[in-house]
Design an enzyme around this catalytic site. Structure first.
Site, PDB file in Angstrom:
ATOM      1  N   TYR A  58       0.849  -1.183   0.000  1.00  0.00           N
ATOM      2  CA  TYR A  58       0.000   0.000   0.000  1.00  0.00           C
ATOM      3  C   TYR A  58       0.887   1.236   0.000  1.00  0.00           C
ATOM      4  O   TYR A  58       1.504   1.591   1.009  1.00  0.00           O
ATOM      5  CB  TYR A  58      -0.929   0.022   1.220  1.00  0.00           C
ATOM      6  CG  TYR A  58      -1.899  -1.137   1.289  1.00  0.00           C
ATOM      7  CD1 TYR A  58      -2.233  -1.877   0.156  1.00  0.00           C
ATOM      8  CD2 TYR A  58      -2.489  -1.500   2.493  1.00  0.00           C
ATOM      9  CE1 TYR A  58      -3.123  -2.946   0.231  1.00  0.00           C
ATOM     10  CE2 TYR A  58      -3.377  -2.563   2.575  1.00  0.00           C
ATOM     11  CZ  TYR A  58      -3.683  -3.280   1.442  1.00  0.00           C
ATOM     12  OH  TYR A  58      -4.561  -4.335   1.531  1.00  0.00           O
ATOM     13  N   HIS A 124      -0.053 -12.040   1.013  1.00  0.00           N
ATOM     14  CA  HIS A 124      -0.984 -11.258   0.211  1.00  0.00           C
ATOM     15  C   HIS A 124      -1.456 -12.044  -1.007  1.00  0.00           C
ATOM     16  O   HIS A 124      -2.645 -12.022  -1.349  1.00  0.00           O
ATOM     17  CB  HIS A 124      -0.310  -9.955  -0.224  1.00  0.00           C
ATOM     18  CG  HIS A 124      -1.237  -8.800  -0.298  1.00  0.00           C
ATOM     19  ND1 HIS A 124      -0.839  -7.499  -0.105  1.00  0.00           N
ATOM     20  CD2 HIS A 124      -2.573  -8.728  -0.535  1.00  0.00           C
ATOM     21  CE1 HIS A 124      -1.878  -6.688  -0.237  1.00  0.00           C
ATOM     22  NE2 HIS A 124      -2.934  -7.414  -0.497  1.00  0.00           N
ATOM     23  N   PRO A 220     -16.420  -4.580   3.715  1.00  0.00           N
ATOM     24  CA  PRO A 220     -17.752  -4.922   4.229  1.00  0.00           C
ATOM     25  C   PRO A 220     -18.812  -3.883   3.892  1.00  0.00           C
ATOM     26  O   PRO A 220     -20.002  -4.150   4.061  1.00  0.00           O
ATOM     27  CB  PRO A 220     -17.517  -4.989   5.740  1.00  0.00           C
ATOM     28  CG  PRO A 220     -16.392  -4.023   5.981  1.00  0.00           C
ATOM     29  CD  PRO A 220     -15.492  -4.192   4.794  1.00  0.00           C
ATOM     30  N   LEU A 226     -22.647   0.635   0.183  1.00  0.00           N
ATOM     31  CA  LEU A 226     -23.651   0.287   1.187  1.00  0.00           C
ATOM     32  C   LEU A 226     -23.811   1.358   2.263  1.00  0.00           C
ATOM     33  O   LEU A 226     -24.701   1.248   3.113  1.00  0.00           O
ATOM     34  CB  LEU A 226     -23.304  -1.057   1.824  1.00  0.00           C
ATOM     35  CG  LEU A 226     -23.284  -2.244   0.851  1.00  0.00           C
ATOM     36  CD1 LEU A 226     -22.819  -3.512   1.567  1.00  0.00           C
ATOM     37  CD2 LEU A 226     -24.646  -2.463   0.211  1.00  0.00           C
TER      38      LEU A 226
END
Length: 333
Positions: A58, A124, A220, A226
């Site tokens: 990252y 990973h 999630p 969401l």
């Protein structure tokens, strides 16, 4: 915050974690603000979140460096999960599972994170050129040396099919897990799980539950969908991968609004302060006591909001209503 456990070693973590990737990787560069991200990590820790999920790729490397600034002050408050096995070039990402590389990668992560031990070290991606047992064996040696406390396997993006069927698209991941489990215990698996991406419920999540393996639920909140804060057709910055994602076209976002509407209805029954995002996270938490959602965010307010989802209990009627929502439309490809 409620505590949950990871793996046979029963490592304790908060029920909701923090995905740190968006602070340094994967979304619009214009939104990557180091000082704001530092405040977000501190706010999450203050709210009872302790699992911080990162990876050496990252940035690359900049996310671990950022977390290192926090850990230098608050190591006792944090459970650190980082990953190795992917190398980032200008236009490509390649796997590297050679044992010598794994050892060097761990030492480099320890330096960047400013800590002497990594709580959870994840592979990973498996290197197709190296038997996964060799990579895992090198990682196990790191546990024996005291540099790492537990091992995990990241299966984000590892689905072999996007349709429901035997294995739910994770057959290859389960085969890898069964191989490495013979070398050294798997403490956690990280893969995508949300109301609009429930494939792991078929076999991967039960595999983990049957073996006492923790499950870190990545994305999630459906990469933000969401939460109900994204407007169909609102557009994304050019370097945001959602700008090219089939489920984030204006047409598909509009078609999937029934999912967000359903989460809003459930939220409304629990009080005016409850959000669709918290319901989405509570649904993930309800999938088993070994499940820990790790929503990613760059913002303090959302980190705190996400943490409070651990206080939200969904009853059987709530879960039945969510189960009855229309299946998500649009491909992940």
């Amino acid at each position: 915050m409620e505590r949950r456990t990871i793996g046979a070693a029963a490592l304790g973590v908060g029920a909701v974690g923090l995905g740190c990737m968006p602070m340094s990787w994967g979304y619009s560069r214009s939104q990557r603000k180091g000082e704001r991200s530092l405040r977000t990590v501190h706010a999450a820790l203050d709210a009872g979140v302790n699992l911080l999920d990162t990876a050496d790729m990252y940035g690359p490397f900049t996310n671990e460096l950022l977390l290192g600034r926090v850990l230098k002050e608050r190591r006792a408050d944090a459970f650190v999960s980082t990953k190795c096995g992917l190398l980032v070039g200008d236009q490509h990402v390649v796997a590297n599972g050679r044992p010598g590389y794994v050892r060097r990668a761990c030492d480099a992560s320890l330096r960047r994170l400013q800590t002497d031990v990594i709580d959870l070290y994840q592979l990973h991606r498996a290197d197709p050129e190296v038997p996964v047992e060799e990579t895992w064996g090198a990682m196990a040696d790191l546990v024996r040396q005291g540099k790492v406390r537990a091992l995990g396997l990241c299966a984000v993006g590892a689905r072999t099919t996007r349709r429901r069927g035997p294995g739910g698209g994770y057959d290859g991941t389960i085969r890898q897990l069964e191989r490495v489990q013979q070398v050294f215990p798997v403490s956690a698996v990280e893969a995508e799980l949300s109301v609009w991406s429930p494939e792991v419920l078929e076999r991967l999540l039960p595999w983990c539950a049957a073996r006492g393996v923790g499950f870190l639920a990545a994305m999630p909140l459906g990469s933000g969908f969401l939460t109900g804060t994204l407007t169909p057709g609102g557009g994304f910055e050019e370097d945001d991968p959602r700008a090219r994602h089939p489920r984030f076209t204006a047409e598909m976002m509009a078609a999937n609004q029934s999912l967000v509407a359903g989460l809003r209805r459930v939220a409304a029954r629990h009080g005016a302060e409850v959000t669709p995002a918290q319901v989405a996270l509570a649904w993930v938490l309800a999938q088993g006591p070994h499940v820990i959602p790790i929503p990613g965010t760059k913002r303090e307010s959302w980190a705190v909001e996400n943490a409070r989802a651990a206080e939200l209990f969904l009853d059987a009627a709530d879960l039945a209503e969510i189960a009855a929502l229309p299946a998500p439309r649009g491909s992940w490809d």
